[in-house]
Design a protein around this motif. Structure first.
Motif, PDB file in Angstrom:
ATOM      1  N   LEU A  60       0.837  -1.200   0.000  1.00  0.00           N
ATOM      2  CA  LEU A  60       0.000   0.000   0.000  1.00  0.00           C
ATOM      3  C   LEU A  60       0.875   1.255   0.000  1.00  0.00           C
ATOM      4  O   LEU A  60       0.634   2.203  -0.762  1.00  0.00           O
ATOM      5  N   ALA A  61       1.891   1.275   0.845  1.00  0.00           N
ATOM      6  CA  ALA A  61       2.789   2.434   0.909  1.00  0.00           C
ATOM      7  C   ALA A  61       3.509   2.636  -0.421  1.00  0.00           C
ATOM      8  O   ALA A  61       3.644   3.778  -0.890  1.00  0.00           O
ATOM      9  N   ALA A 102       1.578   5.111  11.442  1.00  0.00           N
ATOM     10  CA  ALA A 102       2.882   5.467  10.864  1.00  0.00           C
ATOM     11  C   ALA A 102       3.968   4.519  11.364  1.00  0.00           C
ATOM     12  O   ALA A 102       4.816   4.067  10.580  1.00  0.00           O
ATOM     13  N   HIS A 103       3.938   4.197  12.658  1.00  0.00           N
ATOM     14  CA  HIS A 103       4.927   3.266  13.217  1.00  0.00           C
ATOM     15  C   HIS A 103       4.777   1.882  12.585  1.00  0.00           C
ATOM     16  O   HIS A 103       5.776   1.260  12.199  1.00  0.00           O
ATOM     17  N   ARG A 104       3.549   1.412  12.480  1.00  0.00           N
ATOM     18  CA  ARG A 104       3.343   0.081  11.904  1.00  0.00           C
ATOM     19  C   ARG A 104       3.750   0.038  10.436  1.00  0.00           C
ATOM     20  O   ARG A 104       4.318  -0.955   9.972  1.00  0.00           O
ATOM     21  N   LEU A 105       3.484   1.110   9.697  1.00  0.00           N
ATOM     22  CA  LEU A 105       3.946   1.180   8.303  1.00  0.00           C
ATOM     23  C   LEU A 105       5.466   1.204   8.227  1.00  0.00           C
ATOM     24  O   LEU A 105       6.057   0.561   7.346  1.00  0.00           O
ATOM     25  N   ASP A 106       6.100   1.919   9.140  1.00  0.00           N
ATOM     26  CA  ASP A 106       7.561   1.963   9.171  1.00  0.00           C
ATOM     27  C   ASP A 106       8.135   0.560   9.392  1.00  0.00           C
ATOM     28  O   ASP A 106       9.064   0.148   8.695  1.00  0.00           O
ATOM     29  N   VAL A 107       7.581  -0.171  10.342  1.00  0.00           N
ATOM     30  CA  VAL A 107       8.035  -1.545  10.593  1.00  0.00           C
ATOM     31  C   VAL A 107       7.801  -2.401   9.356  1.00  0.00           C
ATOM     32  O   VAL A 107       8.680  -3.166   8.931  1.00  0.00           O
TER      33      VAL A 107
END
Length: 190
Positions: A60-61, A102-107
């Protein structure tokens, strides 16, 4: 199919087959030993599910990045920042706060783009999400911009994953820190 107490819970791979077995199990008929095995199997399934979710979030990102690139004045430039559109979508879909999304996407991006073996270990249920986050956070100081630095990162990841499944997050953190320091003392001091 086997009776609930005859299922080889440790032998079932994380994924749909394990989910089906867990759905059918009658927990009231199991001994304490087998209940512990079911708990462990459930954790492997949870890890698998988290791995799938990480891959979907990263995709998705990347799709959101591509959409921005189409309208960007500098085509071909990829952003290192997590796209706000992806954060909004994840926050809304999961009903979580934007900083959490945002944190979960970063991980998720770190696992898919920098630490694919760690993602694989998560998807197989070998490690759990807490262990995966430790590897992400404590290898973040290592660069990965060129082939040589990616080789160092992969070697650290390989060494860490050898023992990760048997370690608590605290002990894993210490192991990752030692491996990072041995591989790149300068980066570790940052």
């Amino acid at each position: 199919m086997f009776e609930d107490d005859e299922v080889d819970w440790a032998g079932l791979p994380a994924g749909p087959e394990l989910a089906a077995a867990l759905e059918r199990v009658d927990l009231t008929r199991l001994s304490g030993y087998v209940l512990v095995e079911v708990i462990r199997a459930s954790e492997r399934l949870r890890s698998w599910s988290m791995g799938v979710q990480c891959e979907a979030m990263a995709q998705l990102a990347h799709c959101a990045d591509e959409a921005l690139l189409e309208t960007s004045p500098t085509p071909g430039a990829r952003t290192n920042a997590i796209n706000d559109v992806a954060v909004d979508e994840v926050a809304t879909a999961l009903r979580i706060a934007h900083p959490t999304a945002a944190h979960r996407l970063d991980v998720a991006l770190t696992l898919t783009d920098r630490l694919p073996a760690t993602l694989s270990a998560l998807r197989s249920g070998t490690i759990h999400d807490g262990q995966a986050r430790v590897v992400c956070q404590h290898t973040a100081v290592l660069p990965s911009a060129d082939a040589a630095s990616r080789t160092i990162l992969r070697e650290v990841e390989r060494r860490v994953l050898t023992d990760a499944a048997e370690l608590t997050p605290g002990r894993l953190r210490a192991l990752v820190d030692r491996c990072v320091h041995r591989a790149d003392p300068q980066a570790a001091s940052k």
